[in-house]
Every structure is written in structure tokens, then in C-alpha cells.
Scaffold this motif. Structure first.
Motif, PDB file in Angstrom:
ATOM      1  N   ASP A  28      -8.587  -0.097  -2.422  1.00  0.00           N
ATOM      2  CA  ASP A  28      -8.366  -1.303  -3.219  1.00  0.00           C
ATOM      3  C   ASP A  28      -8.528  -1.115  -4.727  1.00  0.00           C
ATOM      4  OD1 ASP A  28     -11.047  -0.853  -3.279  1.00  0.00           O
ATOM      5  OD2 ASP A  28     -11.654  -2.826  -2.552  1.00  0.00           O
ATOM      6  N   ALA A  29      -8.710   0.128  -5.212  1.00  0.00           N
ATOM      7  CA  ALA A  29      -8.958   0.276  -6.645  1.00  0.00           C
ATOM      8  C   ALA A  29      -8.382   1.591  -7.150  1.00  0.00           C
ATOM      9  CB  ALA A  29     -10.462   0.239  -6.898  1.00  0.00           C
ATOM     10  N   ASP A  30      -7.991   1.614  -8.436  1.00  0.00           N
ATOM     11  CA  ASP A  30      -7.371   2.843  -8.945  1.00  0.00           C
ATOM     12  C   ASP A  30      -8.413   3.894  -9.323  1.00  0.00           C
ATOM     13  OD1 ASP A  30      -8.259   1.699 -11.264  1.00  0.00           O
ATOM     14  OD2 ASP A  30      -6.416   2.116 -12.396  1.00  0.00           O
ATOM     15  N   ILE A  31      -9.683   3.501  -9.320  1.00  0.00           N
ATOM     16  CA  ILE A  31     -10.817   4.427  -9.354  1.00  0.00           C
ATOM     17  C   ILE A  31     -11.757   3.879  -8.275  1.00  0.00           C
ATOM     18  CG2 ILE A  31     -12.861   5.121 -10.711  1.00  0.00           C
ATOM     19  CD1 ILE A  31     -10.294   6.519 -11.660  1.00  0.00           C
ATOM     20  N   PRO A  32     -12.354   4.725  -7.416  1.00  0.00           N
ATOM     21  CA  PRO A  32     -13.098   4.172  -6.269  1.00  0.00           C
ATOM     22  C   PRO A  32     -14.162   3.146  -6.663  1.00  0.00           C
ATOM     23  CG  PRO A  32     -12.896   6.556  -6.081  1.00  0.00           C
ATOM     24  CD  PRO A  32     -12.345   6.192  -7.435  1.00  0.00           C
ATOM     25  N   SER A  33     -14.144   2.002  -5.977  1.00  0.00           N
ATOM     26  CA  SER A  33     -15.219   1.023  -6.189  1.00  0.00           C
ATOM     27  C   SER A  33     -16.440   1.488  -5.397  1.00  0.00           C
ATOM     28  CB  SER A  33     -14.762  -0.365  -5.749  1.00  0.00           C
ATOM     29  OG  SER A  33     -14.355  -0.317  -4.412  1.00  0.00           O
ATOM     30  N   GLU A  34     -17.607   0.896  -5.692  1.00  0.00           N
ATOM     31  CA  GLU A  34     -18.851   1.362  -5.057  1.00  0.00           C
ATOM     32  C   GLU A  34     -19.489   0.242  -4.249  1.00  0.00           C
ATOM     33  OE1 GLU A  34     -21.469   3.558  -7.555  1.00  0.00           O
ATOM     34  OE2 GLU A  34     -19.860   4.951  -8.150  1.00  0.00           O
ATOM     35  N   ASN A  35     -19.864   0.565  -3.010  1.00  0.00           N
ATOM     36  CA  ASN A  35     -20.603  -0.376  -2.160  1.00  0.00           C
ATOM     37  C   ASN A  35     -22.039   0.103  -2.007  1.00  0.00           C
ATOM     38  OD1 ASN A  35     -18.357  -1.926  -1.602  1.00  0.00           O
ATOM     39  ND2 ASN A  35     -17.925  -0.938   0.357  1.00  0.00           N
ATOM     40  N   LEU A  36     -22.939  -0.837  -1.759  1.00  0.00           N
ATOM     41  CA  LEU A  36     -24.329  -0.448  -1.476  1.00  0.00           C
ATOM     42  C   LEU A  36     -24.545  -0.445   0.027  1.00  0.00           C
ATOM     43  CD1 LEU A  36     -26.706  -2.149  -4.043  1.00  0.00           C
ATOM     44  CD2 LEU A  36     -25.870   0.210  -3.972  1.00  0.00           C
ATOM     45  N   ARG A  40       0.877  -1.190   0.000  1.00  0.00           N
ATOM     46  CA  ARG A  40       0.000   0.000   0.000  1.00  0.00           C
ATOM     47  C   ARG A  40       0.906   1.231   0.000  1.00  0.00           C
ATOM     48  NH1 ARG A  40      -1.955   3.328   2.149  1.00  0.00           N
ATOM     49  NH2 ARG A  40      -4.082   2.548   2.134  1.00  0.00           N
ATOM     50  N   ASN A  41       0.335   2.386  -0.297  1.00  0.00           N
ATOM     51  CA  ASN A  41       1.169   3.582  -0.414  1.00  0.00           C
ATOM     52  C   ASN A  41       1.525   4.193   0.949  1.00  0.00           C
ATOM     53  OD1 ASN A  41       1.218   3.788  -3.296  1.00  0.00           O
ATOM     54  ND2 ASN A  41      -0.938   4.413  -3.206  1.00  0.00           N
ATOM     55  N   PHE A  42       2.763   4.631   1.058  1.00  0.00           N
ATOM     56  CA  PHE A  42       3.202   5.401   2.229  1.00  0.00           C
ATOM     57  C   PHE A  42       4.040   6.582   1.770  1.00  0.00           C
ATOM     58  CE2 PHE A  42       2.891   1.055   4.016  1.00  0.00           C
ATOM     59  CZ  PHE A  42       1.903   1.301   4.962  1.00  0.00           C
ATOM     60  N   VAL A  43       3.871   7.706   2.448  1.00  0.00           N
ATOM     61  CA  VAL A  43       4.665   8.902   2.174  1.00  0.00           C
ATOM     62  C   VAL A  43       5.474   9.196   3.442  1.00  0.00           C
ATOM     63  CG1 VAL A  43       4.569  11.361   1.567  1.00  0.00           C
ATOM     64  CG2 VAL A  43       2.877   9.765   0.610  1.00  0.00           C
ATOM     65  N   ALA A  97      -4.487   4.502  -5.523  1.00  0.00           N
ATOM     66  CA  ALA A  97      -5.443   3.596  -4.866  1.00  0.00           C
ATOM     67  C   ALA A  97      -6.430   4.412  -4.046  1.00  0.00           C
ATOM     68  CB  ALA A  97      -4.696   2.627  -3.960  1.00  0.00           C
ATOM     69  N   TYR A  98      -7.699   4.087  -4.193  1.00  0.00           N
ATOM     70  CA  TYR A  98      -8.754   4.840  -3.504  1.00  0.00           C
ATOM     71  C   TYR A  98      -9.555   3.943  -2.565  1.00  0.00           C
ATOM     72  CZ  TYR A  98      -8.323   8.624  -6.946  1.00  0.00           C
ATOM     73  OH  TYR A  98      -7.870   9.654  -7.721  1.00  0.00           O
ATOM     74  N   LEU A  99     -10.107   4.573  -1.548  1.00  0.00           N
ATOM     75  CA  LEU A  99     -11.119   3.916  -0.712  1.00  0.00           C
ATOM     76  C   LEU A  99     -12.414   3.826  -1.525  1.00  0.00           C
ATOM     77  CD1 LEU A  99     -10.461   5.923   2.555  1.00  0.00           C
ATOM     78  CD2 LEU A  99     -10.028   3.487   2.220  1.00  0.00           C
ATOM     79  N   LEU A 159      -1.595  10.170   3.561  1.00  0.00           N
ATOM     80  CA  LEU A 159      -3.008  10.557   3.597  1.00  0.00           C
ATOM     81  C   LEU A 159      -3.700   9.686   2.551  1.00  0.00           C
ATOM     82  CD1 LEU A 159      -5.046  12.606   4.816  1.00  0.00           C
ATOM     83  CD2 LEU A 159      -4.444  14.155   2.959  1.00  0.00           C
ATOM     84  N   ASN A 160      -4.387   8.665   3.058  1.00  0.00           N
ATOM     85  CA  ASN A 160      -4.946   7.617   2.197  1.00  0.00           C
ATOM     86  C   ASN A 160      -5.725   8.186   1.005  1.00  0.00           C
ATOM     87  OD1 ASN A 160      -5.413   4.991   1.512  1.00  0.00           O
ATOM     88  ND2 ASN A 160      -6.709   4.498   3.280  1.00  0.00           N
ATOM     89  N   GLY A 161      -5.321   7.845  -0.200  1.00  0.00           N
ATOM     90  CA  GLY A 161      -6.036   8.277  -1.405  1.00  0.00           C
ATOM     91  C   GLY A 161      -5.684   9.679  -1.881  1.00  0.00           C
ATOM     92  N   ARG A 162      -4.910  10.419  -1.078  1.00  0.00           N
ATOM     93  CA  ARG A 162      -4.491  11.772  -1.466  1.00  0.00           C
ATOM     94  C   ARG A 162      -2.992  11.930  -1.203  1.00  0.00           C
ATOM     95  NH1 ARG A 162      -8.930  11.248  -3.058  1.00  0.00           N
ATOM     96  NH2 ARG A 162     -10.710  12.655  -2.952  1.00  0.00           N
ATOM     97  N   GLU A 163      -2.257  10.829  -1.360  1.00  0.00           N
ATOM     98  CA  GLU A 163      -0.849  10.791  -0.937  1.00  0.00           C
ATOM     99  C   GLU A 163       0.004  11.868  -1.600  1.00  0.00           C
ATOM    100  OE1 GLU A 163      -2.473   8.163  -2.206  1.00  0.00           O
ATOM    101  OE2 GLU A 163      -2.562   6.647  -0.629  1.00  0.00           O
ATOM    102  N   LEU A 164      -0.171  12.019  -2.922  1.00  0.00           N
ATOM    103  CA  LEU A 164       0.758  12.896  -3.650  1.00  0.00           C
ATOM    104  C   LEU A 164       0.510  14.373  -3.346  1.00  0.00           C
ATOM    105  CD1 LEU A 164       1.095  10.976  -7.028  1.00  0.00           C
ATOM    106  CD2 LEU A 164       2.411  10.756  -4.907  1.00  0.00           C
ATOM    107  N   ALA A 165      -0.690  14.696  -2.885  1.00  0.00           N
ATOM    108  CA  ALA A 165      -0.963  16.087  -2.500  1.00  0.00           C
ATOM    109  C   ALA A 165      -0.071  16.483  -1.319  1.00  0.00           C
ATOM    110  CB  ALA A 165      -2.438  16.254  -2.136  1.00  0.00           C
ATOM    111  N   VAL A 166       0.072  15.582  -0.350  1.00  0.00           N
ATOM    112  CA  VAL A 166       0.923  15.889   0.811  1.00  0.00           C
ATOM    113  C   VAL A 166       2.395  15.881   0.402  1.00  0.00           C
ATOM    114  CG1 VAL A 166       1.422  15.373   3.228  1.00  0.00           C
ATOM    115  CG2 VAL A 166      -0.798  14.759   2.268  1.00  0.00           C
TER     116      VAL A 166
END
Ligand code: GCO
Ligand code: MG
Length: 403
Positions: A173-181, A16-19, A388-390, A37-44
Motif C-alpha cells: 500500500d505504499a511507495d516506501i514500506p509503511s511500518e506496523n507495530l 495493483r501491479n501485475f507482470v 508499491a511495497y508490503l 512478485l509482490n514488491g519486486r515486480e520489475l526484477a522478474v
């Protein structure tokens, strides 16, 4: 004076990604800080590289408070997860340096140990109640004194926090956010059954926790809290989104089940009302997302006045550097409650060798000077960043719903 001579950001993805921020000094001592910052790593990473590091060079690494104030008070744009994670990384790295220079583990600089070890909670999750409780028994057999129970919701295809991997879940778990119901009605029916079976099978000597992941309205949360009271949960976490802190008044009016909130908080202002009005029992802000050791201690100090205890976020997206920092904080702070613990993958542990260790339901930060966590940069370079996105949530009618 110990002069900051250089700093760099290391982005790695060992599972998983770490900064990670590394600050170097003229005395050969360096410090590490987590900036993930999960899903926004490169911004930080950019915030640090483009806007913070140029201002650090030449400063005295010993002046931790002054550098914190420079980055917070001195900036026109205050707060927010990106800013506060960047400040946190600098703060952690400076405390690491100070500990190494002093030859002392960080907790000694924070006033010394207030306890022998840090009680942690494990994650038991499964598609069915039986599967969840089997996992809970597995952890209890390893000495855990506290376990979080999350189970699949009958009638819903997937549930956040319930993974295929039994040992940990990796929700980004996905490079574009997956969707849950999501269905609140189905969920609200399922949790009391989980806790009833939990107490029957696991007994009363273990703390049982549950995470709602912001999915309820305050009145729904009040009802769930009431339904769970007979099973004495240790806490109900993130019952409702907390931008409006007054929401929690409504929950509090209806239940004595203890409430925990704050893994997405960045500053003392996010929890001021929650703490001062005693609307929560545990504050879950953690080192990396809430401005570092320096700011988290301020939050804990305020919380202590109002009988609110700490319960730092500790999922796998908090790197071993943050976990090390959190354990020094946990060991020293007077109003410690519990620490979340989901151990990292072997690949992550190899990239971040660390002094902290687990025994009998407790973690201890170890006696290495500073944070006691290092980074193997050559190994880190072998794992390039992967977007990777939540997942996101929709109601059954297709409406976008709360994370
Ligand atoms: C928890 C959390 C995690 C977070 C994850 C997001 O209590 O451990 O809710 O599951 O969702 O850390 O970054
Ligand atoms: Mg949570």
C-alpha cells in the motif's frame, strides 16, 4: 513442432501491479504466464526480458519439460523467488499454448478432473471480533464452506491482514514500506477469543482458518495451536518463518492443530523436510512462485506420499492468470485441500477476462482451451506500473521484526 517466434513482458497496474509474460508462436497461438512478485515486480520483468526471452526464441513450445529443465538445471544460479517466478511464467504460458493447440482446458491435460469443483476460502477480517464475524456470515450466506478469520489486536494500532476494504485487502500500500507495530503477547491473547466467538456465532459446519504471517516463534506457535484445538481450526498458516524447516518439529510436538505453510516457497527443496517428516498438513506453494505447473505438480506428488494436501496461495497479488492456472491444478491433483480466493478489482478483471467462475463455495476453471485467461493489452497499457511495497513490522521497543 510449434515454434516460439516472440515473447514479451506486460507490466500493468489496474489497482495493483501485475507482470505477465506473453509467448507467441508460428501458428498464431499465444500463451500467458503470471510473473508477479509482490514488491519486486520489475526484477522478474528484467530477468525475463534480459535473460530468458532471448533463449526461448526458436524453441519448440511443446517441449515444456525440456524448457523447464533448460531454465532450471541449465542455469548456474538455481532457485530463489525471482528465478522461479520467471520460470513459472514460461511454464504457464507453454501449458496455455499446449491446451489451446489441443483444444482442451488445461485440467484435461493434467489427467482430468478429480473433483467437481475447487473448494475456496474467503477472507473475513475486521477491526473487532464482531466486525470479523459479520463478514464471515456474509461469506457463509454466499455459500462459502471455508472462511479465514483475522481480527484487529486490542492495543495495536494496525494489524496486517485487516483492511479498510471489506471485500479484499491490498497490503502493498505504499511507495516506501509503511511500518506496523507488533506485540506477540497481545496477539496471543486475542486469537482464542476470536475463535471461541467464531464457533459460537458461525457454528461447526464451516471451516475456519487463520494466518499468523510468520510472527511467532515455534514454542509460541505450539501454545497458540493448543489454545485453538477446542475450536477445531482447519489450519494455522505460516506460524513461524520456515527457512529452518526443523522449527516445525517443535510446533508439532505441542499441538494437533493442522499446519499450513509455503506461500513464500519457491521450490521442492523449501518443503522437502517439512513434507517428509510430516511436519505440516497443507503446502501453500503456488504456481507463480514455485516454478509453474510443472514444478508444483512435483511438489504435490511428494506431498501426496506423506498425507500433505495442497492449499495454494491466492491473494490479490496472484494475477488472474495464476488463479486460472492454479484452478486447473487444483481440479486435477489427487491431494487437493483448499484454494485461497480473494477476488480481484473490477479493473483487474477487465484487463484479464477469464473463464473461471464461482458458485456455492467452489471455483471452477471453466472449459476454455488452455488456462482460460486472456489479457486486454490496450486496456493494460492504460495502467502504468506504480512502485508499491508490503509493510514491515517492528516490536513496540522499535526492533525490526519478522515480516
Ligand atoms: C495470504 C497472504 C497474503 C500475503 C500477500 C503478500 O495468506 O493471503 O499471507 O496476505 O501476505 O499475498 O504478497
Ligand atoms: Mg498467508
Amino acid at each position: 513442432m510449434i515454434k516460439i517466434t516472440g515473447a514479451k513482458v506486460i507490466v500493468t497496474c489496474p489497482g495493483r501491479n501485475f507482470v505477465t509474460l506473453k509467448i507467441e508462436t508460428d501458428q498464431g497461438v499465444y500463451g500467458l504466464g503470471d510473473a508477479t512478485l509482490n514488491g519486486r515486480e520489475l526484477a522478474v520483468a528484467s530477468y525475463l526480458t534480459d535473460h530468458v526471452i532471448p533463449c526461448l526464441i526458436g524453441r519448440d513450445a511443446h517441449r515444456i519439460e525440456d524448457i523447464w529443465q533448460f531454465l532450471y538445471r541449465g542455469a548456474y544460479w538455481r532457485r530463489g523467488p525471482v528465478t522461479m517466478s520467471a520460470i513459472a511464467a514460461v511454464d504457464m504460458a507453454l501449458w496455455d499454448i499446449k491446451g489451446k493447440v489441443a483444444g482442451l482446458p488445461l485440467y484435461q491435460l493434467l489427467g482430468g478432473a478429480s473433483r467437481d469443483g475447487v473448494m475456496v476460502y474467503a477472507h473475513a477480517n475486521g477491526v473487532s471480533i464482531e466486525e470479523t464475524l459479520e463478514r464471515a456470515e456474509h461469506y457463509i450466506a454466499q455459500g462459502y464452506k471455508a472462511v479465514r478469520l483475522q481480527s484487529g489486536v486490542p492495543g495495536l494500532k494496525s494489524t496486517y491482514g485487516v483492511s479498510k476494504d471489506k471485500d479484499r485487502y491490498e497490503p502493498a500500500d505504499a511507495d516506501i514500506p509503511s511500518e506496523n507495530l507488533w506485540s506477540t503477547e497481545k496477539y496471543l491473547r486475542s486469537v482464542p477469543a476470536l475463535f471461541e466467538a467464531g464457533r459460537e456465532k458461525l457454528g461447526w459446519d464451516v471451516h475456519l482458518l487463520h494466518d499468523i504471517h510468520h510472527r511467532l516463534t515455534p514454542i509460541e506457535a505450539g501454545r497458540l495451536g493448543k489454545d485453538l484445538e477446542p475450536y477445531r481450526p482447519f489450519w494455522l498458516e505460516d506460524a513461524t518463518p520456515a527457512e529452518n524447516q526443523a522449527n516445525f518439529r517443535l510446533i508439532r510436538q505441542h499441538t494437533t492443530s493442522p499446519l499450513a505453510v509455503g506461500e513464500v516457497f519457491n521450490s521442492i527443496w523449501d518443503c522437502k523436510q517439512l513434507i517428509e517428516e510430516q511436519l505440516i498438513d497443507y503446502i501453500r506453494a503456488t504456481v507463480v512462485h514455485a516454478g509453474g505447473i510443472t514444478h508444483l505438480r512435483r511438489i504435490a506428488g511428494l506431498a501426496d506420499l506423506y498425507n500433505v494436501r495442497t492449499g495454494c496461495h491466492g491473494a490479490t497479488d496472484l494475477s488472474p492468470v495464476c488463479m486460472g492456472a492454479a484452478l486447473h491444478f487444483d481440479l486435477s491433483v489427487p491431494n487437493f485441500g483448499v484454494q485461497e480466493y480473494m477476488h480481484h478489482t473490477e479493473e483487474t478483471d477487465a484487463v484479464f477476462p477469464h473463464a473461471y467462475s464461482y458458485a456455492d463455495g467452489m471455483l471452477h476453471p471453466g472449459e476454455a482451451p488452455g488456462l482460460g485467461v486472456d489479457i486486454d493489452e490496450a486496456l493494460a497499457a492504460k495502467y502504468p506500473y506504480r512502485r508499491a511495497y508490503l509493510p514491515v513490522n517492528r516490536l513496540e521497543d522499535g526492533s525490526m521484526y519478522n515480516w
